[in-house]
Design a protein around this motif. Sequence first.
Motif, PDB file in Angstrom:
ATOM      1  N   HIS A 160       0.822  -1.212   0.000  1.00  0.00           N
ATOM      2  CA  HIS A 160       0.000   0.000   0.000  1.00  0.00           C
ATOM      3  C   HIS A 160       0.854   1.259   0.000  1.00  0.00           C
ATOM      4  CE1 HIS A 160      -4.133  -1.446   0.120  1.00  0.00           C
ATOM      5  NE2 HIS A 160      -3.639  -2.495   0.745  1.00  0.00           N
ATOM      6  N   GLY A 161       1.978   1.231   0.703  1.00  0.00           N
ATOM      7  CA  GLY A 161       2.872   2.385   0.719  1.00  0.00           C
ATOM      8  C   GLY A 161       3.437   2.679  -0.653  1.00  0.00           C
ATOM      9  N   VAL A 162       3.888   1.645  -1.349  1.00  0.00           N
ATOM     10  CA  VAL A 162       4.426   1.837  -2.699  1.00  0.00           C
ATOM     11  C   VAL A 162       3.343   2.384  -3.623  1.00  0.00           C
ATOM     12  CG1 VAL A 162       5.286   0.620  -4.758  1.00  0.00           C
ATOM     13  CG2 VAL A 162       6.298   0.146  -2.516  1.00  0.00           C
ATOM     14  N   MET A 163       2.145   1.863  -3.541  1.00  0.00           N
ATOM     15  CA  MET A 163       1.073   2.338  -4.420  1.00  0.00           C
ATOM     16  C   MET A 163       0.692   3.787  -4.100  1.00  0.00           C
ATOM     17  SD  MET A 163       0.664   0.013  -6.609  1.00  0.00           S
ATOM     18  CE  MET A 163      -0.783   0.638  -7.452  1.00  0.00           C
ATOM     19  N   GLN A 164       0.650   4.135  -2.824  1.00  0.00           N
ATOM     20  CA  GLN A 164       0.280   5.497  -2.443  1.00  0.00           C
ATOM     21  C   GLN A 164       1.351   6.510  -2.817  1.00  0.00           C
ATOM     22  OE1 GLN A 164      -0.545   5.117   1.733  1.00  0.00           O
ATOM     23  NE2 GLN A 164      -2.551   4.202   1.388  1.00  0.00           N
ATOM     24  N   LYS A 165       2.609   6.118  -2.746  1.00  0.00           N
ATOM     25  CA  LYS A 165       3.731   7.029  -2.992  1.00  0.00           C
ATOM     26  C   LYS A 165       4.366   6.816  -4.365  1.00  0.00           C
ATOM     27  CE  LYS A 165       3.763   8.737   1.239  1.00  0.00           C
ATOM     28  NZ  LYS A 165       3.481  10.137   1.519  1.00  0.00           N
ATOM     29  N   ARG A 166       3.705   6.080  -5.238  1.00  0.00           N
ATOM     30  CA  ARG A 166       4.290   5.669  -6.514  1.00  0.00           C
ATOM     31  C   ARG A 166       4.842   6.837  -7.333  1.00  0.00           C
ATOM     32  NH1 ARG A 166       0.682   2.154 -10.461  1.00  0.00           N
ATOM     33  NH2 ARG A 166      -0.708   3.833  -9.869  1.00  0.00           N
ATOM     34  N   LEU A 169       7.969   8.200  -5.647  1.00  0.00           N
ATOM     35  CA  LEU A 169       9.058   7.229  -5.769  1.00  0.00           C
ATOM     36  C   LEU A 169       9.606   7.218  -7.190  1.00  0.00           C
ATOM     37  CD1 LEU A 169       7.492   4.306  -3.710  1.00  0.00           C
ATOM     38  CD2 LEU A 169       9.277   5.894  -2.937  1.00  0.00           C
ATOM     39  N   ASP A 170       8.725   7.256  -8.170  1.00  0.00           N
ATOM     40  CA  ASP A 170       9.150   7.263  -9.574  1.00  0.00           C
ATOM     41  C   ASP A 170      10.004   8.490  -9.880  1.00  0.00           C
ATOM     42  OD1 ASP A 170       7.849   4.878  -9.968  1.00  0.00           O
ATOM     43  OD2 ASP A 170       6.289   5.699 -11.278  1.00  0.00           O
ATOM     44  N   GLU A 171       9.640   9.626  -9.325  1.00  0.00           N
ATOM     45  CA  GLU A 171      10.418  10.845  -9.542  1.00  0.00           C
ATOM     46  C   GLU A 171      11.810  10.704  -8.927  1.00  0.00           C
ATOM     47  OE1 GLU A 171      10.156  15.482  -8.219  1.00  0.00           O
ATOM     48  OE2 GLU A 171       8.289  14.493  -8.785  1.00  0.00           O
ATOM     49  N   TRP A 172      11.870  10.169  -7.716  1.00  0.00           N
ATOM     50  CA  TRP A 172      13.148   9.988  -7.034  1.00  0.00           C
ATOM     51  C   TRP A 172      14.029   8.999  -7.807  1.00  0.00           C
ATOM     52  CZ3 TRP A 172      14.238   6.818  -2.072  1.00  0.00           C
ATOM     53  CH2 TRP A 172      15.482   7.157  -1.540  1.00  0.00           C
ATOM     54  N   ILE A 173      13.448   7.915  -8.237  1.00  0.00           N
ATOM     55  CA  ILE A 173      14.186   6.919  -9.030  1.00  0.00           C
ATOM     56  C   ILE A 173      14.657   7.546 -10.341  1.00  0.00           C
ATOM     57  CG2 ILE A 173      13.983   4.741 -10.307  1.00  0.00           C
ATOM     58  CD1 ILE A 173      11.891   3.915  -8.082  1.00  0.00           C
ATOM     59  N   SER A 174      13.779   8.264 -11.013  1.00  0.00           N
ATOM     60  CA  SER A 174      14.109   8.889 -12.302  1.00  0.00           C
ATOM     61  C   SER A 174      15.304   9.828 -12.201  1.00  0.00           C
ATOM     62  CB  SER A 174      12.910   9.669 -12.846  1.00  0.00           C
ATOM     63  OG  SER A 174      11.876   8.788 -13.195  1.00  0.00           O
ATOM     64  N   ASP A 175      15.413  10.508 -11.066  1.00  0.00           N
ATOM     65  CA  ASP A 175      16.535  11.426 -10.852  1.00  0.00           C
ATOM     66  C   ASP A 175      17.887  10.705 -10.829  1.00  0.00           C
ATOM     67  OD1 ASP A 175      14.792  13.561 -10.720  1.00  0.00           O
ATOM     68  OD2 ASP A 175      14.768  13.633  -8.524  1.00  0.00           O
ATOM     69  N   HIS A 176      17.869   9.385 -10.683  1.00  0.00           N
ATOM     70  CA  HIS A 176      19.106   8.609 -10.558  1.00  0.00           C
ATOM     71  C   HIS A 176      19.309   7.604 -11.689  1.00  0.00           C
ATOM     72  CE1 HIS A 176      18.332  10.308  -6.597  1.00  0.00           C
ATOM     73  NE2 HIS A 176      19.643  10.385  -6.526  1.00  0.00           N
ATOM     74  N   ALA A 204      12.259  -0.834  -2.945  1.00  0.00           N
ATOM     75  CA  ALA A 204      13.471  -0.455  -2.212  1.00  0.00           C
ATOM     76  C   ALA A 204      13.456   1.031  -1.871  1.00  0.00           C
ATOM     77  CB  ALA A 204      14.711  -0.806  -3.023  1.00  0.00           C
ATOM     78  N   ALA A 205      13.039   1.853  -2.811  1.00  0.00           N
ATOM     79  CA  ALA A 205      12.972   3.293  -2.561  1.00  0.00           C
ATOM     80  C   ALA A 205      11.998   3.598  -1.428  1.00  0.00           C
ATOM     81  CB  ALA A 205      12.570   4.031  -3.838  1.00  0.00           C
ATOM     82  N   TYR A 206      10.877   2.903  -1.419  1.00  0.00           N
ATOM     83  CA  TYR A 206       9.903   3.096  -0.335  1.00  0.00           C
ATOM     84  C   TYR A 206      10.515   2.718   1.013  1.00  0.00           C
ATOM     85  CZ  TYR A 206       5.814   2.727   2.609  1.00  0.00           C
ATOM     86  OH  TYR A 206       4.926   2.893   3.639  1.00  0.00           O
ATOM     87  N   GLU A 207      11.179   1.573   1.054  1.00  0.00           N
ATOM     88  CA  GLU A 207      11.804   1.159   2.316  1.00  0.00           C
ATOM     89  C   GLU A 207      12.881   2.150   2.746  1.00  0.00           C
ATOM     90  OE1 GLU A 207      12.553  -3.005   3.383  1.00  0.00           O
ATOM     91  OE2 GLU A 207      11.938  -3.482   1.330  1.00  0.00           O
ATOM     92  N   MET A 208      13.686   2.603   1.813  1.00  0.00           N
ATOM     93  CA  MET A 208      14.773   3.529   2.134  1.00  0.00           C
ATOM     94  C   MET A 208      14.240   4.853   2.675  1.00  0.00           C
ATOM     95  SD  MET A 208      17.141   2.646  -1.201  1.00  0.00           S
ATOM     96  CE  MET A 208      18.190   4.081  -1.121  1.00  0.00           C
ATOM     97  N   LYS A 209      13.126   5.295   2.120  1.00  0.00           N
ATOM     98  CA  LYS A 209      12.604   6.614   2.469  1.00  0.00           C
ATOM     99  C   LYS A 209      11.620   6.604   3.643  1.00  0.00           C
ATOM    100  CE  LYS A 209      11.326  10.800   0.132  1.00  0.00           C
ATOM    101  NZ  LYS A 209      11.289  11.453  -1.158  1.00  0.00           N
ATOM    102  N   TYR A 210      10.841   5.533   3.781  1.00  0.00           N
ATOM    103  CA  TYR A 210       9.740   5.562   4.737  1.00  0.00           C
ATOM    104  C   TYR A 210       9.796   4.518   5.848  1.00  0.00           C
ATOM    105  CZ  TYR A 210       7.671   8.731   1.391  1.00  0.00           C
ATOM    106  OH  TYR A 210       7.442   9.790   0.555  1.00  0.00           O
TER     107      TYR A 210
END
Length: 125
Positions: free
Chosen positions: A46-52, A55-62, A82-88
């Motif tokens: 649910h976290g990944v879906m809510q913050k998708r 998260l996509d913007e953060w991933i795209s920056d890298h 992984a981005a969700y876990e790292m951030k939240y």
Amino acid sequence: MKRRTAREKAFQALFQTITNEIDTDEAIEHVVEGTEVDDFLYDLVHGVMQKRDELDEWISDHLDHWTIKRLAKVEKTVLRMAAYEMKYKEDVPTQVAINEAIELAKIFGEEESGKFVNGVLSKMV
């Protein structure tokens, strides 16, 4: 349920959700196959879906020479998790999130998926 198992099930639920466009809770129920839904799994999906989008913007920056839209669904899903876990998820050390993502990429992705995921996540640290 161990967290590694919860991550695998979360990956499967998220993959079903983006591939088949089914409801998130329906996907979770499908992957747990009648067993109790683990809190970590539920929060991850649910976290990944809510913050998708975030998260996509953060991933795209890298991403070098790639866009998030060009990524294979396996790599995109693993990177989002992984981005969700790292951030939240404050109770998950960053290196654990990265290592678990690499393992998921090796299991579900192509031969080079683990290296690709490792490279992107290392830049995000």
